[in-house]
Scaffold this active site. Sequence first.
Site, PDB file in Angstrom:
ATOM      1  N   ALA A  22     -12.368  22.052   2.400  1.00  0.00           N
ATOM      2  CA  ALA A  22     -13.557  21.231   2.683  1.00  0.00           C
ATOM      3  C   ALA A  22     -14.415  21.117   1.428  1.00  0.00           C
ATOM      4  O   ALA A  22     -14.738  22.117   0.779  1.00  0.00           O
ATOM      5  CB  ALA A  22     -14.362  21.849   3.817  1.00  0.00           C
ATOM      6  N   GLN A  80      -5.497  16.438   7.794  1.00  0.00           N
ATOM      7  CA  GLN A  80      -5.903  17.551   8.650  1.00  0.00           C
ATOM      8  C   GLN A  80      -7.114  17.169   9.495  1.00  0.00           C
ATOM      9  O   GLN A  80      -8.114  16.675   8.974  1.00  0.00           O
ATOM     10  CB  GLN A  80      -6.242  18.798   7.849  1.00  0.00           C
ATOM     11  CG  GLN A  80      -6.517  19.978   8.788  1.00  0.00           C
ATOM     12  CD  GLN A  80      -6.774  21.290   8.096  1.00  0.00           C
ATOM     13  OE1 GLN A  80      -7.855  21.523   7.603  1.00  0.00           O
ATOM     14  NE2 GLN A  80      -5.768  22.162   8.085  1.00  0.00           N
ATOM     15  N   CYS A 111      -9.623  27.560  10.463  1.00  0.00           N
ATOM     16  CA  CYS A 111     -10.918  27.622   9.785  1.00  0.00           C
ATOM     17  C   CYS A 111     -11.838  28.648  10.456  1.00  0.00           C
ATOM     18  O   CYS A 111     -12.056  28.598  11.665  1.00  0.00           O
ATOM     19  CB  CYS A 111     -11.584  26.260   9.793  1.00  0.00           C
ATOM     20  SG  CYS A 111     -13.159  26.237   8.894  1.00  0.00           S
ATOM     21  N   ASN A 210       0.363  30.867   2.989  1.00  0.00           N
ATOM     22  CA  ASN A 210      -0.954  30.578   2.428  1.00  0.00           C
ATOM     23  C   ASN A 210      -1.760  31.866   2.324  1.00  0.00           C
ATOM     24  O   ASN A 210      -1.652  32.746   3.174  1.00  0.00           O
ATOM     25  CB  ASN A 210      -1.665  29.562   3.334  1.00  0.00           C
ATOM     26  CG  ASN A 210      -3.078  29.228   2.882  1.00  0.00           C
ATOM     27  OD1 ASN A 210      -3.987  29.154   3.705  1.00  0.00           O
ATOM     28  ND2 ASN A 210      -3.291  29.025   1.605  1.00  0.00           N
ATOM     29  N   GLY A 211      -2.552  31.957   1.255  1.00  0.00           N
ATOM     30  CA  GLY A 211      -3.441  33.098   1.073  1.00  0.00           C
ATOM     31  C   GLY A 211      -3.273  33.748  -0.286  1.00  0.00           C
ATOM     32  O   GLY A 211      -2.261  34.396  -0.536  1.00  0.00           O
ATOM     33  N   GLY A 233      -4.703  27.034  -2.763  1.00  0.00           N
ATOM     34  CA  GLY A 233      -6.032  26.530  -2.446  1.00  0.00           C
ATOM     35  C   GLY A 233      -6.983  26.612  -3.619  1.00  0.00           C
ATOM     36  O   GLY A 233      -6.997  25.747  -4.500  1.00  0.00           O
TER      37      GLY A 233
END
Length: 329
Positions: A22, A80, A111, A210-211, A233
Amino acid sequence: MPKTFSIAGIEIKNRYVLAPLAGFTDHSLRQLSSDMGAGMVYTEMESCESLIHNSSATWDDLKNTYKDDFSKSGTKLALQIFGGKQDSILQSIPLFESGARYDFLDFNVGCPVPKVMRQKAGSYWLNRLDELYSLLERMVSISRKPVIIKIRIGFDEIMDVKHVCRKLEACGVKAIAVHGRTRKEGFSGSVHYDVIREIKESVSIPIIANGAIDETNFLDVLEKTKADAVMVGQRAVGYPKVFKDMLDIEEGRPVEKNTIESQIALLKRHLDYIFDCKEEKPASDIMRGISVRYLKGFDNTKALRLALVQSHSKEDYLRNLDAFLTDKN
């Protein structure tokens, strides 16, 4: 050639994916990541509720997907969406399809931020699993594009996420991106890559890990998780070259040295893209936070950082960058 993977029969040219962020993954970062080789990129999280209430900002975001020029790169796009009301979510899907161009429809179940949680959306759906399964079955039946999902591995603690993901697959979901932390763990602490591997071993659809992934650990994460792809990300914000680095490492090429000049060149491209898709004030406001991230790790940039956070137009940014390069040389 890099290894590829497929979602619903659609081949993704490599295993490196830009995460939805975002405030960051608008057209400008999507395009720059594609330029740098990303196989797949995500939009920012778009609100179903806002769209059905005719939000001009949401419609503008959707229109900007038509600015994404992936014709040469072959990058795929996931749109998304998020929401907490089933009727609004289902009502929004035809509107998203009419207003945007994308390859996959992604539903956010990860989220953890409070304003999303208050809508009983995002990772709150992990407390509403029966409703989630019912919703996804209906989403799959309505959507013209393959439905994929992004989740976390639990709410306050790690859940039986293998069972959850098997149920998601049974609902018709075609791929799952897994952030290897719980909602409570947020964005800090160790990532449970072992849990992602357990998920991968329990389903037949693609899993995207992811992460805390970047160019220094992605091969290790792929080995630990056996995931089909990895999602990057925060590292991509201010360093979109991360995708080129990963491709170079995978294919055994030397990684090009990162210099202040090369970073400023990328920043200028970012400025071109964002001022092309947004009005001057919002573009300037967004780039104040992003521009300084391009300078991370370089000495003697304090004055330039200060100048960038005080910039109010594209011309301000370019003037300050050019002045720095002139003084440096």
